[in-house]
Design a protein around this motif. Structure first.
Motif, PDB file in Angstrom:
ATOM      1  N   THR A   1      33.362  44.661  81.354  1.00 57.52           N
ATOM      2  CA  THR A   1      33.159  45.252  80.186  1.00 57.52           C
ATOM      3  C   THR A   1      31.695  45.612  79.641  1.00 57.52           C
TER       4      THR A   1
ATOM      5  N   VAL B   1      32.765  46.232  68.976  1.00 55.07           N
ATOM      6  CA  VAL B   1      33.181  44.905  68.764  1.00 55.07           C
ATOM      7  C   VAL B   1      34.416  44.469  69.313  1.00 55.07           C
ATOM      8  N   PRO B   2      35.430  45.375  69.136  1.00 57.58           N
ATOM      9  CA  PRO B   2      36.911  44.872  69.487  1.00 57.58           C
ATOM     10  C   PRO B   2      36.909  44.614  70.972  1.00 57.58           C
ATOM     11  N   ARG B   3      36.251  45.410  71.910  1.00 60.24           N
ATOM     12  CA  ARG B   3      36.262  45.267  73.223  1.00 60.24           C
ATOM     13  C   ARG B   3      35.330  43.836  73.477  1.00 60.24           C
TER      14      ARG B   3
ATOM     15  N   MET C   1      34.621  41.291  71.871  1.00 63.81           N
ATOM     16  CA  MET C   1      35.225  40.269  71.298  1.00 63.81           C
ATOM     17  C   MET C   1      36.527  39.711  72.501  1.00 63.81           C
ATOM     18  N   GLN C   2      37.342  40.765  73.102  1.00 65.50           N
ATOM     19  CA  GLN C   2      38.408  40.351  73.909  1.00 65.50           C
ATOM     20  C   GLN C   2      37.628  40.131  75.012  1.00 65.50           C
TER      21      GLN C   2
ATOM     22  N   PRO D   1      28.720  38.284  63.572  1.00 66.40           N
ATOM     23  CA  PRO D   1      29.115  39.477  62.801  1.00 66.40           C
ATOM     24  C   PRO D   1      28.073  40.195  61.774  1.00 66.40           C
TER      25      PRO D   1
ATOM     26  N   PRO E   1      31.417  49.784  66.824  1.00 61.83           N
ATOM     27  CA  PRO E   1      32.564  50.388  67.680  1.00 61.83           C
ATOM     28  C   PRO E   1      32.698  49.656  68.828  1.00 61.83           C
TER      29      PRO E   1
END
Length: 259
Positions: free
Chosen positions: A104, A87-89, A91-92, A76, A85
């Motif tokens: 992804t 990062v959430p996808r 990490m998933q 991080p 922007p």
């Protein structure tokens, strides 16, 4: 520049580059996974957003992924603003199987207006599998067993290959890859002789990325493992250095057959 090659480890990127005469292209690689015999620019997963922005700014319209990479760790503290922007996808995706993670990553490029092209689209000859030697009846039974095992495991996103000898499943390819799988066979005590390495795409796999490959080194490792031959699903496997592959098959006595 109209084509970006996102290169991974191994010989596939350099093999593909040799087929790109006349194209305006440049190569990048994920830090830690530099390709063999090909100059490329390193990038980190934490700067993926900036890489995509750079490609768009340089007029790239097509992107090709070629070569092996492992799932990277995300730091991080190393993120740049263009990547935050995503990062959430990211990490998933990193918490899911390889196919989901790759889908992804592809989506990030496509959402930026970049078209993903497969190595075999740029170099169709990569799909030409030499048919060398002849499997015995026992080998054919092992091939059929390997095909059935691969199909059963494919929905689990496990791997692209397995080894069967006299009907027994000796190994299934997982994250360490084909070379590690073949080397591990030497540690199996009392294993049956002979056997077949089978390679194919996973069910539902996006054939634009992460295609299985075979080359002369695959033959060498299969021979060292005491196997009788190799079988591949037509259209599912890329062939590196076919002339050297044929010579290696002739030298080792292994067969290569479609399945």
């Amino acid at each position: 520049m109209n084509l970006a090659l996102i290169a991974g480890a191994g010989r596939l990127p350099a093999t593909l580059a040799a087929a790109l005469a006349g194209r305006d292209w440049r190569a990048w690689h994920l830090e830690g996974f530099a390709p063999e015999g090909l100059a490329s620019v390193p990038f980190r997963v934490e700067t993926l957003g900036s890489l995509i922005a750079t490609l768009r700014a340089e007029g790239v319209s097509e992107v090709c992924f070629a070569g092996r990479i492992a799932r990277p760790e995300l730091n991080p503290s190393a993120l740049d603003m263009a990547t935050v922007p995503l990062v959430p996808r990211m990490m998933q995706a990193l918490g899911q199987g390889d196919d989901a993670a790759l889908r992804t990553v592809i989506a990030f490029f496509e959402e930026a207006g970049l078209r993903i092209v497969a190595p075999q689209d740029l170099a169709p000859g990569l799909l030409d599998v030499p048919n060398v030697g002849a499997p015995s009846e026992r080998d054919r039974a092992d091939i059929a067993r390997a095909v059935a095992v691969h199909r059963a495991l494919a929905p689990l996103d496990v791997g692209q290959g397995c080894v069967v000898a006299r009907g027994q499943v000796l190994a299934v390819e997982a994250m360490p890859g084909t070379d590690w799988m073949l080397e591990s066979l030497g540690r199996i005590e009392g294993r049956p002789g002979g056997g077949v390495l089978y390679k194919a795409a996973k069910a539902g796999q996006d054939r634009r990325i992460d295609m299985a490959t075979i080359g002369p080194e695959t033959v060498t490792r299969a021979a060292q493992a005491g196997l009788a031959g190799i079988a591949v699903a037509a259209g599912d496997v890329l062939v590196l250095d076919p002339d050297a592959l044929r010579h290696r098959l002739a030298a080792t006595g292994l067969f290569l057959a479609p399945a």
